[in-house]
Design an enzyme around this catalytic site. Structure first.
Site, PDB file in Angstrom:
ATOM      1  N   CYS A   1       0.379  -1.129   0.587  1.00 18.26           N
ATOM      2  CA  CYS A   1      -0.339  -0.002   0.198  1.00 18.26           C
ATOM      3  C   CYS A   1       1.075   1.347   0.021  1.00 18.26           C
ATOM      4  O   CYS A   1       1.900   1.084   0.693  1.00 18.26           O
ATOM      5  CB  CYS A   1      -1.246   0.151   1.136  1.00 18.26           C
ATOM      6  SG  CYS A   1      -2.301  -1.156   0.877  1.00 18.26           S
ATOM      7  N   PRO A   2       0.572   2.381  -0.392  1.00 13.65           N
ATOM      8  CA  PRO A   2      -0.572   2.046  -1.111  1.00 13.65           C
ATOM      9  C   PRO A   2      -1.149   1.974  -2.686  1.00 13.65           C
ATOM     10  O   PRO A   2      -1.846   2.219  -4.154  1.00 13.65           O
ATOM     11  CB  PRO A   2      -0.961   3.471  -1.443  1.00 13.65           C
ATOM     12  CG  PRO A   2       0.160   4.411  -1.643  1.00 13.65           C
ATOM     13  CD  PRO A   2       1.172   3.762  -0.971  1.00 13.65           C
TER      14      PRO A   2
END
Length: 79
Positions: free
Chosen positions: A16-17
């Site tokens: 992430c992201p």
């Protein structure tokens, strides 16, 4: 009856992201009503993609861990 995704996004090995950013891009490449399959290994992808879908008006149909140990998230494009 199993759902047949219109497109598969392989975000395995990314953190992430990146998976949610790639999901946001990939959802625009399928038709409204179709399903995007997201494959991910980052455990944070599950809650982040669910929150993104809720915020952007899409539907998470399912989120499960596969026998291979990665996440499989199905997202229906609603708009």
């Amino acid at each position: 009856m199993p759902i047949k995704p219109a497109k598969t996004l392989d975000a395995r090995g990314k953190f992430c992201p990146i998976p949610v950013m790639e999901t946001a891009k990939a959802i625009t490449q399928i038709n409204v009503g179709d399903v995007l399959e997201v494959l991910a290994t980052d455990p944070a992808a599950d809650p982040v993609i669910k929150a993104w879908a809720k915020r952007t008006g899409h539907e998470v149909i399912s989120a499960e861990k596969t026998p291979e140990g990665h996440l499989r998230i199905l997202v229906r494009r609603l708009k």
